[in-house]
Design an enzyme around this catalytic site. Structure first.
Site, PDB file in Angstrom:
ATOM      1  N   CYS A  58       0.506  -9.245  -9.718  1.00 45.84           N
ATOM      2  CA  CYS A  58      -0.873  -8.957  -9.322  1.00 45.84           C
ATOM      3  C   CYS A  58      -1.827  -8.893 -10.511  1.00 45.84           C
ATOM      4  CB  CYS A  58      -0.928  -7.639  -8.545  1.00 45.84           C
ATOM      5  SG  CYS A  58       0.071  -7.642  -7.037  1.00 45.84           S
ATOM      6  N   ARG A 118      -7.936 -17.074  -0.935  1.00 49.74           N
ATOM      7  CA  ARG A 118      -7.489 -17.892   0.199  1.00 49.74           C
ATOM      8  C   ARG A 118      -8.569 -17.952   1.268  1.00 49.74           C
ATOM      9  NH1 ARG A 118      -3.524 -15.329  -2.243  1.00 49.74           N
ATOM     10  NH2 ARG A 118      -1.492 -16.346  -2.491  1.00 49.74           N
ATOM     11  N   ASP A 148      19.389  -1.027 -23.054  1.00 51.51           N
ATOM     12  CA  ASP A 148      19.953  -0.907 -21.705  1.00 51.51           C
ATOM     13  C   ASP A 148      21.143  -1.826 -21.501  1.00 51.51           C
ATOM     14  OD1 ASP A 148      19.359  -2.179 -18.556  1.00 51.51           O
ATOM     15  OD2 ASP A 148      19.846  -0.066 -18.829  1.00 51.51           O
TER      16      ASP A 148
END
Length: 561
Positions: A292, A299, A507
């Site tokens: 976003c 549209r 991680d």
């Protein structure tokens, strides 16, 4: 079709009112709205919309399960749909305001008989660079030559399976062979590449992901895997969702060298490629990793309603305004009013709540979490992110000039000898540490304004992240370069890219050892802006400022997790 919150503008006066009094009353940022009034396609978050999707019809010659119910949808009379003149009129208006690309969609656009004329007239619009079309491909073998001569630049073909029986089951129609022939014809006609859209669903076609990837080795196609998204009537279920991360892991199990490519600032598809393949692969991660913050799309529905977000439920009728003989200025005011109400992100971003399933998910747990405490705080009067009372504020950049800016940052992750060897051999269970950390760093840069509360949401020209293993020093050196043309710098984006990439290394390696140190994350250099360029290698100049504190004796919120 039923559309909630349809704003039906029946007069030019009401159109102008929507852009002025109504919007200003609904949103306290009236000064920002005034600034944006001259740029109707730029929203309150600085996103300029240069890409317009126009639906030409509600009709379709397929009945895909994820798109509509078996019985189809209730169609409006043709008189309710935009005429060719109205389509060209709106397209011209949007092009004048900076739209450079238009995509024709449906329903199925090829069922509209005047499609070649529409394309021809759109291509004649000054400033419009690209006319694209998304189609199910059923009639491409009959129409594509004519459409190419009319000026069609790009074709996307929707194809969810490479197996005939599955095709007929999901589309509830025949024609699988014709779709494949249409793709091959597009390649022969020189479309470079033909884009193939594939909606991936668990227990339906997720077992064909590698078959589609193999297709890119043999043909110049861009296969774009789309995460299964919710739409009215498709009975969306979370259990059917196959995430971006799951697809990448499946592909890499067969092609370990499958690697990401650099993406543009407004790309919705994350590009990957098998080295040496004729085509490439893309992932559209609308559910697991929304885009976003860089959205530049608007549209227009077949009946002329403007939607500023695919997932939004508010629409404004441009058709009614056109037929009420509104002036161009009033139409632009109406469009600007709609764009100014565009939300920062679509509501369905928060549908995902299973962190173990995705590379990046909802990061709300990282945001500011207020606790109340009695404390004494001191503030410098010249710190830009606090006001004269010591309250946090976002810097107003409205009066600043747009200029080219860049920032270069670096950091180091010390991983030790054992992890160094595993990275060298690409033997870590979680995958390719360097490639995935690069990808995470790019994503982190684009999400900086969501992670750091007072950062502006700015459009980035490019983000480059490198993660290089220094075997001698048993560490991963991460660098990032971020560029933009804007009113504020991109130092924070560059630093965020390095930080997120470093955390990703941690991680992915922590299962081997927790003796990992992230260190020396710093800004190497920057260019542009009122304060001039900065180079860390040169002498550091400390700017003097008023250090006289403001003492605030009151209850103040302290951030916590």
């Amino acid at each position: 079709m039923i559309r909630p919150k349809l704003i039906n503008i029946t007069s030019c006066a009401l159109a102008r009112s929507a852009s002025c009094s109504t919007v200003a009353a609904a949103n306290p940022r009236t000064e920002t709205l005034k600034t944006n009034a001259a740029k109707p396609l730029t929203d309150l978050y600085g996103r300029h919309h240069s890409y317009l999707r126009i639906s030409l019809t509600e009709r379709c010659n397929l009945r895909c399960q994820y798109c509509m119910p078996a019985e189809g949808v209730q169609l409006q009379p043709n008189s309710n749909l935009l005429s060719i003149d109205e389509i060209v009129k709106l397209a011209t208006l949007f092009a004048q305001e900076g739209v450079t690309k238009i995509r024709l969609t449906g329903g199925e656009p090829t069922v509209r008989k005047d499609l070649p004329d529409i394309i021809r007239q759109l291509k004649a619009i000054q400033g419009l660079e690209t006319v694209a079309m998304t189609t199910n491909g059923l009639v491409l073998t009959r129409q594509l030559v004519t459409l190419q001569r009319a000026g069609l630049d790009i074709i996307n073909v929707s194809l969810d399976t490479l197996q005939k029986d599955k095709f007929e089951r999901i589309t509830r129609r025949k024609g699988w062979e014709r779709v494949l022939m249409g793709i091959d014809l597009g390649i022969q006609l020189g479309y470079n590449p033909v884009k193939v859209n594939c909606v991936v669903m668990k227990n339906f076609n997720d077992d064909e992901v590698c078959d589609f990837v193999q297709m890119t080795e043999e043909k110049n196609v861009d296969v774009r895997f789309i995460e299964y998204m919710p739409f009215t009537g498709n009975k969306w279920e979370m259990e059917k969702l196959v995430s971006y991360k799951e697809m990448v892991e499946k592909i890499r199990a067969k092609w370990p060298t499958f690697a990401p490519l650099e993406n543009g600032p407004n790309d919705t598809s994350k590009a990957w490629k098998i080295p040496g393949a004729k085509g490439q692969v893309g992932f559209i991660t609308s559910m697991s990793e929304h885009f976003c913050g860089s959205c530049n799309r608007l549209r227009i529905t077949a009946d002329g309603n403007l939607k500023v977000c695919l997932f939004g439920n508010a629409e404004i009728s441009l058709r009614d305004a056109l037929r009420a003989k509104c002036s161009d200025d009033d139409l632009l005011a109406l469009i600007g009013a709609a764009v100014s109400r565009k939300k920062k992100q679509h509501a369905d971003c928060n549908l995902i709540s299973r962190p173990h399933s995705f590379i990046n998910t909802n990061l709300s747990h990282l945001f500011y979490n207020s606790r109340t405490s009695n404390t004494l705080r001191y503030y410098s009067t010249h710190l830009t992110h606090v006001d004269e009372t010591g309250k946090a504020r976002m810097v107003d950049v409205g009066d600043k000039k747009i200029s080219s800016r860049s920032a270069h940052a670096q950091g180091t992750v010390h991983v030790g000898s054992k992890i160094t060897q595993l990275i060298q051999e690409n033997a870590l269970k979680k995958g390719d540490v360097l490639s995935i950390s690069q990808l995470a760093g790019i994503t982190g840069a684009k999400k900086t304004s969501e992670l750091i509360p007072l950062c502006h949401n700015i459009m980035l020209n490019s983000v480059q992240v490198e993660a290089i293993l220094d075997a001698e020093k048993e560490s991963v050196v991460i660098t990032s370069t971020v560029k933009c043309d804007g009113k504020t710098g991109v130092e924070m984006e560059a630093l965020t890219a390095v930080t997120i990439a470093a955390l990703t290394v941690y991680d992915m390696c922590k299962a081997v050892s927790h003796d990992i140190t992230i260190t020396d994350i710093h800004l190497v250099s920057k260019t542009g802006g009122a304060r001039g360029d900065y180079d860390r290698k040169k002498e550091v100049i400390v700017r003097e400022y008023d250090r006289t504190p403001i003492v605030v004796k009151e209850t103040v919120a302290i951030g916590g997790i």
